[in-house]
Design a protein around this motif. Structure first.
Motif, PDB file in Angstrom:
ATOM      1  N   ASP A 109      29.702  35.589  51.786  1.00  0.00           N
ATOM      2  CA  ASP A 109      29.261  35.613  50.409  1.00  0.00           C
ATOM      3  C   ASP A 109      30.147  35.075  49.384  1.00  0.00           C
ATOM      4  N   HIS A 110      29.632  34.113  48.768  1.00  0.00           N
ATOM      5  CA  HIS A 110      30.287  33.449  47.796  1.00  0.00           C
ATOM      6  C   HIS A 110      31.015  34.417  46.822  1.00  0.00           C
ATOM      7  N   LEU A 111      30.356  35.506  46.480  1.00  0.00           N
ATOM      8  CA  LEU A 111      30.843  36.393  45.307  1.00  0.00           C
ATOM      9  C   LEU A 111      31.979  37.095  45.963  1.00  0.00           C
ATOM     10  N   GLY A 113      33.816  35.938  48.106  1.00  0.00           N
ATOM     11  CA  GLY A 113      34.881  34.815  48.003  1.00  0.00           C
ATOM     12  C   GLY A 113      35.763  35.198  46.912  1.00  0.00           C
ATOM     13  N   HIS A 114      34.974  34.955  45.554  1.00  0.00           N
ATOM     14  CA  HIS A 114      35.689  35.049  44.312  1.00  0.00           C
ATOM     15  C   HIS A 114      36.664  36.111  44.210  1.00  0.00           C
ATOM     16  N   LEU A 115      36.041  37.523  44.783  1.00  0.00           N
ATOM     17  CA  LEU A 115      36.700  38.530  44.575  1.00  0.00           C
ATOM     18  C   LEU A 115      38.239  38.339  45.686  1.00  0.00           C
ATOM     19  N   SER A 135      30.976  33.351  36.320  1.00  0.00           N
ATOM     20  CA  SER A 135      30.914  32.165  36.905  1.00  0.00           C
ATOM     21  C   SER A 135      29.611  31.398  36.119  1.00  0.00           C
ATOM     22  N   GLY A 136      29.462  30.148  36.795  1.00  0.00           N
ATOM     23  CA  GLY A 136      28.289  29.491  36.045  1.00  0.00           C
ATOM     24  C   GLY A 136      26.907  29.893  36.430  1.00  0.00           C
ATOM     25  N   GLY A 137      26.953  30.675  37.622  1.00  0.00           N
ATOM     26  CA  GLY A 137      25.682  31.196  38.356  1.00  0.00           C
ATOM     27  C   GLY A 137      25.636  32.829  38.122  1.00  0.00           C
ATOM     28  N   HIS A 138      26.768  33.430  38.045  1.00  0.00           N
ATOM     29  CA  HIS A 138      26.929  34.878  38.154  1.00  0.00           C
ATOM     30  C   HIS A 138      27.889  35.428  36.825  1.00  0.00           C
ATOM     31  N   ALA A 161      27.739  33.868  32.238  1.00  0.00           N
ATOM     32  CA  ALA A 161      28.386  33.606  31.127  1.00  0.00           C
ATOM     33  C   ALA A 161      28.971  32.255  31.102  1.00  0.00           C
ATOM     34  N   GLY A 162      29.094  31.596  32.141  1.00  0.00           N
ATOM     35  CA  GLY A 162      29.404  30.171  32.401  1.00  0.00           C
ATOM     36  C   GLY A 162      28.359  29.452  32.037  1.00  0.00           C
ATOM     37  N   GLU A 163      26.930  29.673  32.496  1.00  0.00           N
ATOM     38  CA  GLU A 163      25.610  29.248  31.839  1.00  0.00           C
ATOM     39  C   GLU A 163      25.570  29.011  30.345  1.00  0.00           C
ATOM     40  N   PHE A 165      28.209  29.079  28.435  1.00  0.00           N
ATOM     41  CA  PHE A 165      29.082  28.124  27.760  1.00  0.00           C
ATOM     42  C   PHE A 165      28.600  26.611  27.969  1.00  0.00           C
ATOM     43  N   ASP A 166      27.769  26.644  29.257  1.00  0.00           N
ATOM     44  CA  ASP A 166      27.430  25.198  29.560  1.00  0.00           C
ATOM     45  C   ASP A 166      26.255  24.822  28.716  1.00  0.00           C
ATOM     46  N   LYS A 167      25.323  25.731  28.175  1.00  0.00           N
ATOM     47  CA  LYS A 167      24.069  25.590  27.408  1.00  0.00           C
ATOM     48  C   LYS A 167      24.599  25.351  25.947  1.00  0.00           C
ATOM     49  N   GLY A 178      30.672  22.880  30.650  1.00  0.00           N
ATOM     50  CA  GLY A 178      30.791  23.509  28.975  1.00  0.00           C
ATOM     51  C   GLY A 178      31.941  24.113  28.703  1.00  0.00           C
ATOM     52  N   GLY A 179      32.322  25.001  29.716  1.00  0.00           N
ATOM     53  CA  GLY A 179      33.479  25.963  29.323  1.00  0.00           C
ATOM     54  C   GLY A 179      34.920  25.328  28.803  1.00  0.00           C
ATOM     55  N   PRO A 180      35.234  24.382  29.815  1.00  0.00           N
ATOM     56  CA  PRO A 180      36.605  23.764  29.143  1.00  0.00           C
ATOM     57  C   PRO A 180      36.332  22.956  27.815  1.00  0.00           C
ATOM     58  N   GLY A 268      36.149  33.956  39.063  1.00  0.00           N
ATOM     59  CA  GLY A 268      35.006  32.912  38.785  1.00  0.00           C
ATOM     60  C   GLY A 268      35.408  32.192  37.696  1.00  0.00           C
ATOM     61  N   GLY A 269      34.699  30.872  37.533  1.00  0.00           N
ATOM     62  CA  GLY A 269      35.192  29.806  36.689  1.00  0.00           C
ATOM     63  C   GLY A 269      35.619  30.214  35.286  1.00  0.00           C
ATOM     64  N   VAL A 270      34.718  31.114  34.813  1.00  0.00           N
ATOM     65  CA  VAL A 270      34.929  31.469  33.313  1.00  0.00           C
ATOM     66  C   VAL A 270      36.466  32.242  33.185  1.00  0.00           C
ATOM     67  N   ALA A 272      39.063  31.253  33.917  1.00  0.00           N
ATOM     68  CA  ALA A 272      39.798  30.223  33.723  1.00  0.00           C
ATOM     69  C   ALA A 272      40.252  30.141  32.167  1.00  0.00           C
ATOM     70  N   ASN A 273      39.355  30.742  31.357  1.00  0.00           N
ATOM     71  CA  ASN A 273      39.152  30.776  30.050  1.00  0.00           C
ATOM     72  C   ASN A 273      40.405  31.620  29.246  1.00  0.00           C
ATOM     73  N   ARG A 274      41.245  30.734  28.556  1.00  0.00           N
ATOM     74  CA  ARG A 274      42.434  31.167  27.772  1.00  0.00           C
ATOM     75  C   ARG A 274      42.150  32.470  27.104  1.00  0.00           C
ATOM     76  N   THR A 300      37.877  28.796  39.654  1.00  0.00           N
ATOM     77  CA  THR A 300      36.676  27.949  39.828  1.00  0.00           C
ATOM     78  C   THR A 300      36.259  28.148  41.252  1.00  0.00           C
ATOM     79  N   ASP A 301      35.399  27.428  41.653  1.00  0.00           N
ATOM     80  CA  ASP A 301      35.099  27.175  43.228  1.00  0.00           C
ATOM     81  C   ASP A 301      36.104  26.621  44.002  1.00  0.00           C
ATOM     82  N   ASN A 302      36.290  27.244  45.034  1.00  0.00           N
ATOM     83  CA  ASN A 302      37.133  26.617  46.123  1.00  0.00           C
ATOM     84  C   ASN A 302      36.964  27.205  47.325  1.00  0.00           C
TER      85      ASN A 302
HETATM   86  O1  KG4 Z   1      33.056  29.818  39.612  1.00  0.00           O
HETATM   87  P1  KG4 Z   1      32.487  28.336  39.203  1.00  0.00           P
HETATM   88  O2  KG4 Z   1      33.601  27.137  39.525  1.00  0.00           O
HETATM   89  O3  KG4 Z   1      31.194  27.998  39.947  1.00  0.00           O
HETATM   90  C1  KG4 Z   1      30.208  28.740  40.040  1.00  0.00           C
HETATM   91  O4  KG4 Z   1      30.178  29.688  41.017  1.00  0.00           O
HETATM   92  O5  KG4 Z   1      29.137  28.845  39.154  1.00  0.00           O
HETATM   93  O6  KG4 Z   1      32.195  28.450  37.646  1.00  0.00           O
HETATM   94  C2  KG4 Z   1      31.880  27.371  36.920  1.00  0.00           C
HETATM   95  C3  KG4 Z   1      31.576  27.773  35.471  1.00  0.00           C
HETATM   96  C4  KG4 Z   1      30.932  26.785  34.713  1.00  0.00           C
HETATM   97  O7  KG4 Z   1      29.874  27.111  33.991  1.00  0.00           O
HETATM   98  C5  KG4 Z   1      32.085  26.493  33.882  1.00  0.00           C
HETATM   99  O8  KG4 Z   1      31.523  25.751  32.432  1.00  0.00           O
HETATM  100  C6  KG4 Z   1      33.015  27.659  33.547  1.00  0.00           C
HETATM  101  O9  KG4 Z   1      32.760  28.105  34.889  1.00  0.00           O
HETATM  102  N1  KG4 Z   1      34.273  27.240  33.152  1.00  0.00           N
HETATM  103  C7  KG4 Z   1      34.950  27.940  32.059  1.00  0.00           C
HETATM  104  C8  KG4 Z   1      36.317  27.397  32.022  1.00  0.00           C
HETATM  105  N2  KG4 Z   1      36.480  26.549  33.047  1.00  0.00           N
HETATM  106  C9  KG4 Z   1      35.286  26.563  33.888  1.00  0.00           C
HETATM  107  N3  KG4 Z   1      34.448  28.369  31.171  1.00  0.00           N
HETATM  108  C10 KG4 Z   1      35.099  29.002  29.961  1.00  0.00           C
HETATM  109  N4  KG4 Z   1      36.389  28.539  29.846  1.00  0.00           N
HETATM  110  C11 KG4 Z   1      36.865  27.773  30.796  1.00  0.00           C
HETATM  111  N5  KG4 Z   1      38.337  27.387  30.723  1.00  0.00           N
END
Ligand code: KG4
Ligand code: ZN
Length: 329
Positions: A109-111, A113-115, A135-138, A161-163, A165-167, A178-180, A268-270, A272-274, A300-302
């Motif tokens: 399960d991807h989630l 995996g993140h944990l 992340s972008g999806g959760h 939350a990532g969505e 940022f992207d929107k 959008g996040g970075p 999750g990707g978010v 990574a946000n400072r 982020t996804d790996n």
């Molecule tokens: O975990 P991830 O790589 O993929 C998913 O499972 O969705 O997360 C990607 C999300 C994207 O929405 C991206 O904008 C966000 O993580 N993200 C960030 C940062 N780096 C990636 N959001 C805020 N600040 C960041 N530095």
């Protein structure tokens, strides 16, 4: 006991070789530039590129780890949740790699995996802990008591939350992902310039909501007009980022106070946000909780995180996994 791990749930084609907490290789081929032209991930485009990239990415992961397919003890793959077409490429490739050498397969399960990224070197940690995955999806809060499972204690009612940022980045003309992009632009801005809503920050629930925030940005952009946005872009980005992070921190604070965990893990990707990392560190310090921050490439996804989770999950022997399916949820 090395495992080959494959992750294709969204727009990154990933393969890794993991041995216990050790990452022998972790290859990520991001399709972000391809999707940037569309302002977000186009599922069909993602699937097509996974087909092209999966074999070279797996070869690269094995090469960098210095192992052959015959040397690994099994193949781990993300089977859910994610974009169904994208997941299917990873699952069918994993079945092919595993069955070529009659190796076992582990569905992940991807989630989880993140944990499980938290179990990897450097400085691996163990359950119990409270996980915040954004992340972008959760976007969710998880009570993790064992390495093979988690209990959901809060999740988003609408956007992730990532969505958000992207929107938001798309509305501000800042590109994808959008996040970075928002983070970079926000560095020169004043986070107090716009008063964006921090949804449900005092209602005591552990659920998240980001759609109202996105609507608030739509109105701010409309009211400012093109030249107004041009002049206020950094302030808009900083205030928007602060509102997203503010909600994540408010929910994390509520969860820490009710769960009293010894440890908090951000993933999750978010994660990574400072700004989020800084505010989470301050929160955990004031609450007397240890905080585990992952390296940004493990947020982020790996595929390394998928290999990490797989070591605690049951393996299915050949040929029983040939009927395994992927699932979007
Ligand atoms: O975990 P991830 O790589 O993929 C998913 O499972 O969705 O997360 C990607 C999300 C994207 O929405 C991206 O904008 C966000 O993580 N993200 C960030 C940062 N780096 C990636 N959001 C805020 N600040 C960041 N530095
Ligand atoms: Zn993810």
């Amino acid at each position: 006991m090395p495992l080959l791990a494959i992750e294709t749930s969204c727009d990154d084609t990933c393969a890794a070789v993991v041995d216990g907490p050790w990452i022998l290789s972790n290859v990520i081929s991001s399709q972000a530039e391809l999707h940037a032209a569309f302002g977000g991930v186009v599922p069909e485009v993602a699937s097509r590129h996974h087909v092209e990239l999966i074999n070279p990415v797996v070869d690269e992961a094995l090469n960098r780890a210095g192992v052959g397919l015959a040397d690994v003890d099994g193949v781990a793959v993300t089977t859910r949740p994610g974009l169904i077409g994208a997941l299917l490429i990873g699952v069918s490739s994993a079945k092919a790699y595993a069955s070529a050498h009659r190796k076992p397969l582990i569905a992940v399960d991807h989630l989880l995996g993140h944990l499980a990224a938290a179990f990897l070197e450097p400085e691996p940690v163990e359950p119990p802990f409270l996980g915040l995955i954004a992340s972008g999806g959760h976007t969710l809060l998880a009570r993790v008591e064992r390495p093979d499972s988690y209990e959901l204690i809060g999740s988003t009612l609408d956007d992730a939350a990532g969505e958000a940022f992207d929107k938001g980045a798309r509305l501000l003309g800042l590109g994808y992902p959008g996040g970075p992009a928002i983070s970079r632009c926000a560095a020169d801005g004043d986070a107090g310039a716009f008063d964006f809503p921090v949804a449900m920050s005092r209602d005591g629930s552990l659920d998240f909501s980001f759609s109202g925030l996105k609507t608030a940005l739509v109105y701010a952009v409309r009211d400012l007009g093109e030249s107004g946005v041009e002049n206020a872009r950094a302030d808009l980005a900083a205030s928007f980022e602060a509102a997203i992070v503010g909600q994540l921190i408010a929910k994390l604070r509520t969860a820490i106070r009710s769960e009293r965990p010894p440890l908090v893990v951000l993933g999750g990707g978010v994660a990574a946000n400072r700004r989020l990392r800084g505010e989470a560190a301050a929160l955990c310090e004031s609450e007397g909780v240890v905080l585990k921050l992952l390296a940004p490439e493990l947020c982020t996804d790996n595929a390394a995180m998928i290999g990490s989770a797989a070591q605690h999950l049951p393996a299915t022997a050949f040929p029983d996994y040939l009927g395994f399916d992927a699932a979007p949820r």
